[in-house]
Scaffold this active site. Sequence first.
Site, PDB file in Angstrom:
ATOM      1  N   HIS B  64       0.857  -1.188   0.000  1.00  0.00           N
ATOM      2  CA  HIS B  64       0.000   0.000   0.000  1.00  0.00           C
ATOM      3  C   HIS B  64       0.891   1.235   0.000  1.00  0.00           C
ATOM      4  O   HIS B  64       1.643   1.462   0.936  1.00  0.00           O
ATOM      5  CB  HIS B  64      -0.906  -0.005   1.231  1.00  0.00           C
ATOM      6  CG  HIS B  64      -1.818  -1.200   1.269  1.00  0.00           C
ATOM      7  ND1 HIS B  64      -3.078  -1.178   0.728  1.00  0.00           N
ATOM      8  CD2 HIS B  64      -1.628  -2.461   1.726  1.00  0.00           C
ATOM      9  CE1 HIS B  64      -3.639  -2.379   0.886  1.00  0.00           C
ATOM     10  NE2 HIS B  64      -2.771  -3.172   1.494  1.00  0.00           N
ATOM     11  N   HIS B 181      -9.196 -10.262  -0.869  1.00  0.00           N
ATOM     12  CA  HIS B 181      -9.075 -10.056   0.578  1.00  0.00           C
ATOM     13  C   HIS B 181     -10.242 -10.824   1.194  1.00  0.00           C
ATOM     14  O   HIS B 181     -11.388 -10.401   1.093  1.00  0.00           O
ATOM     15  CB  HIS B 181      -9.170  -8.555   0.870  1.00  0.00           C
ATOM     16  CG  HIS B 181      -9.235  -8.200   2.329  1.00  0.00           C
ATOM     17  ND1 HIS B 181      -8.330  -7.360   2.935  1.00  0.00           N
ATOM     18  CD2 HIS B 181     -10.098  -8.563   3.310  1.00  0.00           C
ATOM     19  CE1 HIS B 181      -8.635  -7.223   4.213  1.00  0.00           C
ATOM     20  NE2 HIS B 181      -9.712  -7.935   4.470  1.00  0.00           N
ATOM     21  N   ASN B 280      -4.652  -6.643   9.723  1.00  0.00           N
ATOM     22  CA  ASN B 280      -5.785  -7.378   9.193  1.00  0.00           C
ATOM     23  C   ASN B 280      -5.378  -8.121   7.928  1.00  0.00           C
ATOM     24  O   ASN B 280      -4.944  -7.488   6.976  1.00  0.00           O
ATOM     25  CB  ASN B 280      -6.937  -6.410   8.866  1.00  0.00           C
ATOM     26  CG  ASN B 280      -8.210  -7.131   8.491  1.00  0.00           C
ATOM     27  OD1 ASN B 280      -8.364  -8.312   8.774  1.00  0.00           O
ATOM     28  ND2 ASN B 280      -9.098  -6.433   7.815  1.00  0.00           N
ATOM     29  N   ASP B 307       2.275  -6.998   2.276  1.00  0.00           N
ATOM     30  CA  ASP B 307       1.105  -6.238   2.735  1.00  0.00           C
ATOM     31  C   ASP B 307       1.575  -4.994   3.514  1.00  0.00           C
ATOM     32  O   ASP B 307       0.998  -4.636   4.548  1.00  0.00           O
ATOM     33  CB  ASP B 307       0.145  -7.076   3.581  1.00  0.00           C
ATOM     34  CG  ASP B 307      -1.219  -6.401   3.738  1.00  0.00           C
ATOM     35  OD1 ASP B 307      -1.454  -5.361   3.091  1.00  0.00           O
ATOM     36  OD2 ASP B 307      -2.046  -6.904   4.511  1.00  0.00           O
TER      37      ASP B 307
HETATM   38 ZN   LIG Z   1      -3.399  -5.226   1.912  1.00  0.00          ZN
END
Ligand SMILES: [Zn+2]
Lengths: 312, 431
Positions: B64, B181, B280, B307
């Site tokens: 991200h 996801h 998460n 992630d």
């Molecule tokens: Zn992610």
Amino acid sequence: MAWQHKDLLGLRGLAKQEIELILDTAAPMKDIIGRDIKKVPTLRGKSIVCLFYEASTRTRTSFELAGKFMSADTVNIAAASSSVVKGESLIDTGKTLDAMGTDIIVIRHAASGAPHLLAKHVKARVVNAGDGAHEHPTQGLLDLYTIKERKGRLEGLTVTILGDVLHSRVARSNIWGLRTMGAEVRLCGPSTLLPPELAITGVKVFTRIEEALEGADVVNVLRLQLERQKKGLFPTIREYARQFGLNQERLKRCKSDVLVLHPGPMNRGVEIADDVADADFAAIEEQVTNGVAVRMAILYLMMGGSGSGAVH
Amino acid sequence: MALYIKGGRVIDPANGINKIADVKIEKGIIAGIDDYSGAITEADEVMEAAGKLVVPGLIDIHCHLREPGLEAKETIATGTRAAARGGFTALCAMPNTKPVCDSQTGVEFVINRAKAAGLVRVYPVGAITKGSEGQELAEMADMAACGAVAFSDDGKPVPRSDIMRLGLQYAQMVGKVIISHCEDPELAKDGVMHEGYWSTVLGLRGIPAASEAIMVARDILLAESVGAKLHIAHVSTARSVELIRQAQWRGVNVTGEVCPHHLALTDADVEGFNTATKVNPPLRTDQDREALRSALNDGTLTILATDHAPHTAEEKACEYNYAPFGISGLETAWPLFWRELVESGVMTLPSFVAAMTVAPAKRLGLPGGTLSTGVAADVTIIDPEYTETVTLENWQSKGKNTPFVGQTLRSWPVATIVGGRVVMRDRQVIG
Ligand SMILES: [Zn+2]
């Protein structure tokens, strides 16, 4: 022996001697509450702030009186959780209180771990007055004190904790405190209100109240949050009362000298029958008095008092 | 003139290479792997790599970068610096920015910003649905045409099965993979950590393992029924692994990835309420971690991803309940994976390198991931003996949200080369 920790955040991890120290110190404190003039100069010049992000007249007043009986200056801050969603406010608030010379911050917060966050950022000592579904150590200690006062001991007793264990910080603190002191702990409630994993060492779990009460020395009835029913965690309040409500009939399964506790406020006729709540074997009012004594003991020990029991 | 990487152990799983050799780079292209000791002239540049590993540039298919819209957390410039320091030469940027990358404009923005930053390659992942709201398909064909490499609503699931099915069909048409996801939003609701012993002790709302597995099962069944390519992001539970393994036996086109924190930590690490552990899917149990290891060992899971989810210090400096999910992971990925997978003998060195290079490249159809002659010279040099204690001092990402501060780790990237240009050397980012 003196209090070794900066803060009191939970009963998990406290040693047996530490719990004993608090309970032993609470006894002379209780004498002060029984006096005509309830004032000793022990904490004169010390400042205590009750920082409550969740309303709780009972616990807040208990801490406030505990401080006042020992001549500390106590201040209440009622902060609405909704207006303080961001944690930097908690840290900032703590730092501000620190800068004002606060000695002890008593915090109640809807988020588990909030007292731990505060404790990391302030020089003041922090007392957890209930954080989310995590711990409520002073309630746990006053329950232990009440049991010990009535039964003369904690070791070897069987204590059944009844109700919404999943969301209960009172239950958590009770479990750790009672286990440390050598009591057997049973948990009972609808399966939807029991913790998802029951591997907490040495705790027995029941979904049938009759089995959970069999031979119990103490029954600690938790307060049912009625809004859990609206969330669908159990079907109806009526069914709950029938299946899990504590009444005289069910109590017959316990030891004949059973002691009933409830942290209050009670939903009479739901988790506890009227005639149980008001019976001699219930110590619900006594718990309130003992709550002040235990909190006096904690404030006293945290401000450097020794456990000799010498209170001026 | 050429750049020679001299005397390292060259591991190029795509070509079955695992030997001590020199790598020759000319005009930004891999010119060969051989013994070049006689060929080097004074005009050439030489990087000594004796005792080091020379591998294809690392590729992270899940990170991200937060730009546009959330630049306080990270920008493409800072994120790519973090990547370079972590040995990555290429990244896939998830679309959950503000606005969501759900159109041609969004994809082009990321590509242009990455070009301007000019450090490592950035491949945009487009959203499956408009605004990642799970209601209507985004313009996936347009996005694919201008450079989106895959599609995902990562950060949240696609709750409606009908929409997910359409997304899989549409992605299949344009030849792309759906990265899912997997999380049942109702089961996971208000959860902040794994549901189990530790959530019970800490009094924190749990996210059951079933909330992931249920969606893994659903997406596998949907992908199977429409013949689409499915990739499961951040696999965290034993049950998910089992479902993927069974689906692969049946011939379903499904892959999955594992993140460093799910191997390095468990839910027990949440004790103390350090918000850096809030992620998460959440940190799971020892058994889940073991299942991930065996799945990497037996080849059920073939891809390692970070992630990387940077957040500001202020956002994380709060009560556990209120903190955002995510760990800033680009800069510690290699040494953590190394400790958990190589040192512990879970993966052989070549298969480990493959999981960070050729496997992700092949899965999404990206260039790179190999040291084949004639490809762009994306190369990472690792010193497997070098130890470093994780501090935030040299941290390149804006997101300082890492639970690994203070840990001393072995095996770090010491040089990152993108298209023949050295962008990190001796742990320092250049440019
Ligand atoms: Zn992610």
